[in-house]
Design a protein around this motif. Structure first.
Motif, PDB file in Angstrom:
ATOM      1  N   GLY A 191       0.815  -1.210   0.000  1.00  0.00           N
ATOM      2  CA  GLY A 191       0.000   0.000   0.000  1.00  0.00           C
ATOM      3  C   GLY A 191       0.848   1.259   0.000  1.00  0.00           C
ATOM      4  N   GLN A 192       1.843   1.306   0.890  1.00  0.00           N
ATOM      5  CA  GLN A 192       2.732   2.468   0.956  1.00  0.00           C
ATOM      6  C   GLN A 192       3.591   2.578  -0.302  1.00  0.00           C
ATOM      7  OE1 GLN A 192       2.182   0.154   3.296  1.00  0.00           O
ATOM      8  NE2 GLN A 192       2.597   0.915   5.370  1.00  0.00           N
ATOM      9  N   TYR A 193       4.036   1.434  -0.784  1.00  0.00           N
ATOM     10  CA  TYR A 193       4.850   1.401  -2.007  1.00  0.00           C
ATOM     11  C   TYR A 193       4.078   1.972  -3.193  1.00  0.00           C
ATOM     12  CZ  TYR A 193       6.990  -0.908  -6.104  1.00  0.00           C
ATOM     13  OH  TYR A 193       7.546  -1.190  -7.332  1.00  0.00           O
ATOM     14  N   LEU A 194       2.831   1.556  -3.350  1.00  0.00           N
ATOM     15  CA  LEU A 194       2.028   2.028  -4.475  1.00  0.00           C
ATOM     16  C   LEU A 194       1.781   3.528  -4.387  1.00  0.00           C
ATOM     17  CD1 LEU A 194      -0.557  -0.901  -4.700  1.00  0.00           C
ATOM     18  CD2 LEU A 194       1.433  -0.510  -6.169  1.00  0.00           C
ATOM     19  N   GLN A 195       1.633   4.034  -3.174  1.00  0.00           N
ATOM     20  CA  GLN A 195       1.455   5.475  -3.018  1.00  0.00           C
ATOM     21  C   GLN A 195       2.755   6.228  -3.337  1.00  0.00           C
ATOM     22  OE1 GLN A 195      -1.413   7.222  -2.551  1.00  0.00           O
ATOM     23  NE2 GLN A 195      -2.326   5.187  -2.843  1.00  0.00           N
ATOM     24  N   ARG A 196       3.907   5.645  -2.973  1.00  0.00           N
ATOM     25  CA  ARG A 196       5.186   6.266  -3.354  1.00  0.00           C
ATOM     26  C   ARG A 196       5.310   6.334  -4.861  1.00  0.00           C
ATOM     27  NH1 ARG A 196       7.207   3.287   1.024  1.00  0.00           N
ATOM     28  NH2 ARG A 196       8.006   1.600  -0.291  1.00  0.00           N
ATOM     29  N   MET A 197       4.911   5.244  -5.511  1.00  0.00           N
ATOM     30  CA  MET A 197       4.945   5.224  -6.970  1.00  0.00           C
ATOM     31  C   MET A 197       4.002   6.273  -7.549  1.00  0.00           C
ATOM     32  SD  MET A 197       7.091   2.982  -8.190  1.00  0.00           S
ATOM     33  CE  MET A 197       6.451   2.826  -9.854  1.00  0.00           C
ATOM     34  N   LEU A 198       2.804   6.348  -6.995  1.00  0.00           N
ATOM     35  CA  LEU A 198       1.798   7.272  -7.501  1.00  0.00           C
ATOM     36  C   LEU A 198       2.265   8.722  -7.406  1.00  0.00           C
ATOM     37  CD1 LEU A 198      -1.069   7.551  -8.640  1.00  0.00           C
ATOM     38  CD2 LEU A 198      -1.925   7.525  -6.292  1.00  0.00           C
ATOM     39  N   ALA A 199       3.122   9.016  -6.439  1.00  0.00           N
ATOM     40  CA  ALA A 199       3.614  10.380  -6.254  1.00  0.00           C
ATOM     41  C   ALA A 199       4.671  10.777  -7.286  1.00  0.00           C
ATOM     42  CB  ALA A 199       4.186  10.533  -4.849  1.00  0.00           C
ATOM     43  N   ARG A 200       5.190   9.815  -8.040  1.00  0.00           N
ATOM     44  CA  ARG A 200       6.240  10.139  -8.998  1.00  0.00           C
ATOM     45  C   ARG A 200       5.653  10.935 -10.175  1.00  0.00           C
ATOM     46  NH1 ARG A 200      11.076   7.507  -8.107  1.00  0.00           N
ATOM     47  NH2 ARG A 200      11.768   7.892 -10.228  1.00  0.00           N
ATOM     48  N   PRO A 201       6.314  12.015 -10.577  1.00  0.00           N
ATOM     49  CA  PRO A 201       5.805  12.830 -11.681  1.00  0.00           C
ATOM     50  C   PRO A 201       5.591  12.052 -12.975  1.00  0.00           C
ATOM     51  CG  PRO A 201       7.512  14.021 -10.500  1.00  0.00           C
ATOM     52  CD  PRO A 201       7.495  12.629  -9.940  1.00  0.00           C
ATOM     53  N   ALA A 202       6.445  11.076 -13.247  1.00  0.00           N
ATOM     54  CA  ALA A 202       6.301  10.291 -14.482  1.00  0.00           C
ATOM     55  C   ALA A 202       4.967   9.556 -14.500  1.00  0.00           C
ATOM     56  CB  ALA A 202       7.453   9.297 -14.628  1.00  0.00           C
ATOM     57  N   ILE A 203       4.579   8.985 -13.372  1.00  0.00           N
ATOM     58  CA  ILE A 203       3.312   8.263 -13.308  1.00  0.00           C
ATOM     59  C   ILE A 203       2.146   9.230 -13.402  1.00  0.00           C
ATOM     60  CG2 ILE A 203       1.811   6.953 -11.746  1.00  0.00           C
ATOM     61  CD1 ILE A 203       4.088   5.150 -11.122  1.00  0.00           C
ATOM     62  N   GLN A 204       2.263  10.378 -12.775  1.00  0.00           N
ATOM     63  CA  GLN A 204       1.201  11.383 -12.884  1.00  0.00           C
ATOM     64  C   GLN A 204       1.009  11.825 -14.330  1.00  0.00           C
ATOM     65  OE1 GLN A 204      -0.989  12.623 -10.574  1.00  0.00           O
ATOM     66  NE2 GLN A 204      -0.228  10.960  -9.282  1.00  0.00           N
ATOM     67  N   ARG A 205       2.104  11.969 -15.061  1.00  0.00           N
ATOM     68  CA  ARG A 205       1.991  12.364 -16.476  1.00  0.00           C
ATOM     69  C   ARG A 205       1.318  11.268 -17.289  1.00  0.00           C
ATOM     70  NH1 ARG A 205       7.222  14.445 -15.402  1.00  0.00           N
ATOM     71  NH2 ARG A 205       8.254  12.684 -16.416  1.00  0.00           N
ATOM     72  N   VAL A 206       1.662  10.006 -17.012  1.00  0.00           N
ATOM     73  CA  VAL A 206       1.055   8.885 -17.737  1.00  0.00           C
ATOM     74  C   VAL A 206      -0.442   8.818 -17.465  1.00  0.00           C
ATOM     75  CG1 VAL A 206       0.948   6.367 -17.885  1.00  0.00           C
ATOM     76  CG2 VAL A 206       3.156   7.521 -17.961  1.00  0.00           C
ATOM     77  N   LEU A 207      -0.834   8.942 -16.213  1.00  0.00           N
ATOM     78  CA  LEU A 207      -2.251   8.898 -15.863  1.00  0.00           C
ATOM     79  C   LEU A 207      -3.012  10.018 -16.570  1.00  0.00           C
ATOM     80  CD1 LEU A 207      -1.916   8.186 -12.029  1.00  0.00           C
ATOM     81  CD2 LEU A 207      -2.739   6.586 -13.781  1.00  0.00           C
ATOM     82  N   ASP A 208      -2.392  11.194 -16.626  1.00  0.00           N
ATOM     83  CA  ASP A 208      -3.031  12.332 -17.293  1.00  0.00           C
ATOM     84  C   ASP A 208      -3.121  12.106 -18.796  1.00  0.00           C
ATOM     85  OD1 ASP A 208      -4.043  15.142 -17.236  1.00  0.00           O
ATOM     86  OD2 ASP A 208      -2.257  15.504 -18.432  1.00  0.00           O
ATOM     87  N   THR A 209      -2.024  11.661 -19.408  1.00  0.00           N
ATOM     88  CA  THR A 209      -1.997  11.432 -20.858  1.00  0.00           C
ATOM     89  C   THR A 209      -2.984  10.348 -21.274  1.00  0.00           C
ATOM     90  OG1 THR A 209       0.322  12.085 -20.989  1.00  0.00           O
ATOM     91  CG2 THR A 209      -0.533  10.794 -22.818  1.00  0.00           C
ATOM     92  N   GLU A 210      -3.078   9.283 -20.467  1.00  0.00           N
ATOM     93  CA  GLU A 210      -3.970   8.174 -20.798  1.00  0.00           C
ATOM     94  C   GLU A 210      -5.415   8.434 -20.373  1.00  0.00           C
ATOM     95  OE1 GLU A 210      -2.502   4.299 -19.847  1.00  0.00           O
ATOM     96  OE2 GLU A 210      -0.549   4.654 -20.797  1.00  0.00           O
ATOM     97  N   GLY A 211      -5.644   9.593 -19.747  1.00  0.00           N
ATOM     98  CA  GLY A 211      -7.001   9.972 -19.396  1.00  0.00           C
ATOM     99  C   GLY A 211      -7.648   9.093 -18.352  1.00  0.00           C
ATOM    100  N   LEU A 212      -6.874   8.631 -17.373  1.00  0.00           N
ATOM    101  CA  LEU A 212      -7.381   7.696 -16.373  1.00  0.00           C
ATOM    102  C   LEU A 212      -7.866   8.435 -15.135  1.00  0.00           C
ATOM    103  CD1 LEU A 212      -4.628   4.975 -16.759  1.00  0.00           C
ATOM    104  CD2 LEU A 212      -6.904   5.027 -17.803  1.00  0.00           C
ATOM    105  N   ALA A 213      -8.904   7.910 -14.515  1.00  0.00           N
ATOM    106  CA  ALA A 213      -9.499   8.523 -13.340  1.00  0.00           C
ATOM    107  C   ALA A 213      -9.287   7.640 -12.123  1.00  0.00           C
ATOM    108  CB  ALA A 213     -10.995   8.749 -13.563  1.00  0.00           C
ATOM    109  N   ALA A 214      -9.395   8.236 -10.948  1.00  0.00           N
ATOM    110  CA  ALA A 214      -9.274   7.489  -9.690  1.00  0.00           C
ATOM    111  C   ALA A 214     -10.413   6.468  -9.581  1.00  0.00           C
ATOM    112  CB  ALA A 214      -9.316   8.467  -8.530  1.00  0.00           C
ATOM    113  N   PRO A 215     -10.222   5.344  -8.852  1.00  0.00           N
ATOM    114  CA  PRO A 215      -9.005   5.019  -8.089  1.00  0.00           C
ATOM    115  C   PRO A 215      -7.885   4.525  -9.003  1.00  0.00           C
ATOM    116  CG  PRO A 215     -10.591   3.227  -7.924  1.00  0.00           C
ATOM    117  CD  PRO A 215     -11.259   4.307  -8.692  1.00  0.00           C
ATOM    118  N   PHE A 216      -6.694   5.006  -8.732  1.00  0.00           N
ATOM    119  CA  PHE A 216      -5.563   4.660  -9.585  1.00  0.00           C
ATOM    120  C   PHE A 216      -4.930   3.333  -9.203  1.00  0.00           C
ATOM    121  CE2 PHE A 216      -5.560   9.418  -9.629  1.00  0.00           C
ATOM    122  CZ  PHE A 216      -6.029   9.556 -10.919  1.00  0.00           C
ATOM    123  N   VAL A 217      -5.017   2.944  -7.916  1.00  0.00           N
ATOM    124  CA  VAL A 217      -4.482   1.662  -7.462  1.00  0.00           C
ATOM    125  C   VAL A 217      -5.467   1.042  -6.480  1.00  0.00           C
ATOM    126  CG1 VAL A 217      -2.063   2.196  -7.843  1.00  0.00           C
ATOM    127  CG2 VAL A 217      -3.111   2.791  -5.664  1.00  0.00           C
TER     128      VAL A 217
END
Length: 217
Positions: A191-217
């Motif tokens: 759980g903590q690991y996935l949140q650390r990953m989610l905080a990375r700018p690269a993942i935020q850009r991918v989620l935005d580009t792919e048009g994905l909505a929460a929940p992300f994990v």
């Protein structure tokens, strides 16, 4: 220098190499393969990947499919990104082991879960439901193994202090369990690991580009 071209579909197996490309920070191009209109089964796409699966990476004259192969190629093609341990080291051997485990073991079990009808006769709904239930149970044991690796490595990443292509790959597969009775996020180290990953700018850009909505994990 040619710009790598990634053929993708949102939240598909193309997500891991998409994240890796963002982490590397070099120019690349995205090409949407619209699964809703069966573009992955079109003659043009089948010439790139005869299996009709996403993703495909086109890098100059090279056409490459299989998610793990694409991620590994990107790590080796851009060594300055340090997305993989050095060759011929114990760390590299462990890296290979976990990359193969992610693609051959965890991802395979997830595919059985999402497509149980492939494993039973046509119309056998009860059989498909049973296959899905067994696959979900199997994935649970594998998530426990992944959580154990994260704990034993000391974190914050799967191999310890060094972030690698394993992390986007693991994040993508854990994300696929978000609809499970016990998803990856409910395993305490994960759980903590996935949140650390989610905080990375690269993942935020991918989620935005792919048009994905929460929940992300």
């Amino acid at each position: 220098m040619t710009v790598p071209k990634l053929f993708y579909y949102p939240s598909n197996a193309s997500m891991a190499p998409h994240i890796v490309l963002e982490e590397i920070g070099r120019p690349f191009e995205l090409v949407l393969v619209d699964r809703k209109h069966d573009e992955h089964k079109s003659a043009d796409y089948l010439r790139l990947n005869p299996n009709g699966l996403i993703p495909v990476l086109v890098d100059g004259d090279m056409v490459l499919y299989e998610t793990a192969a694409i991620c590994l190629h990107l790590a080796d093609a851009y060594p300055d990104s340090e997305m993989a341990p050095k060759l011929a080291t114990p760390e590299r051997a462990q890296f290979y082991k976990w990359l193969m485990w992610l693609t051959n073991t965890l991802q395979t079990a997830l595919i059985v879960y999402f497509y149980p009808d492939r494993w039973v006769d046509a119309g056998n709904v009860a059989g498909a439901d049973q296959v899905r239930a067994h696959a979900e149970s199997k994935v649970g044991t594998l998530l426990e193994q992944l959580a154990s690796q994260l704990q034993s490595s000391g974190g914050p990443w799967l191999l310890g202090e060094k972030y690698s292509i394993l992390d986007p790959y693991a994040w993508m597969l854990c994300r696929w369990t978000r609809g499970f009775a016990k998803p990856a996020r409910e395993w305490p180290p994960l759980g903590q690991y996935l949140q650390r990953m989610l905080a990375r700018p690269a993942i935020q850009r991918v989620l935005d580009t792919e048009g994905l909505a929460a929940p992300f994990v």
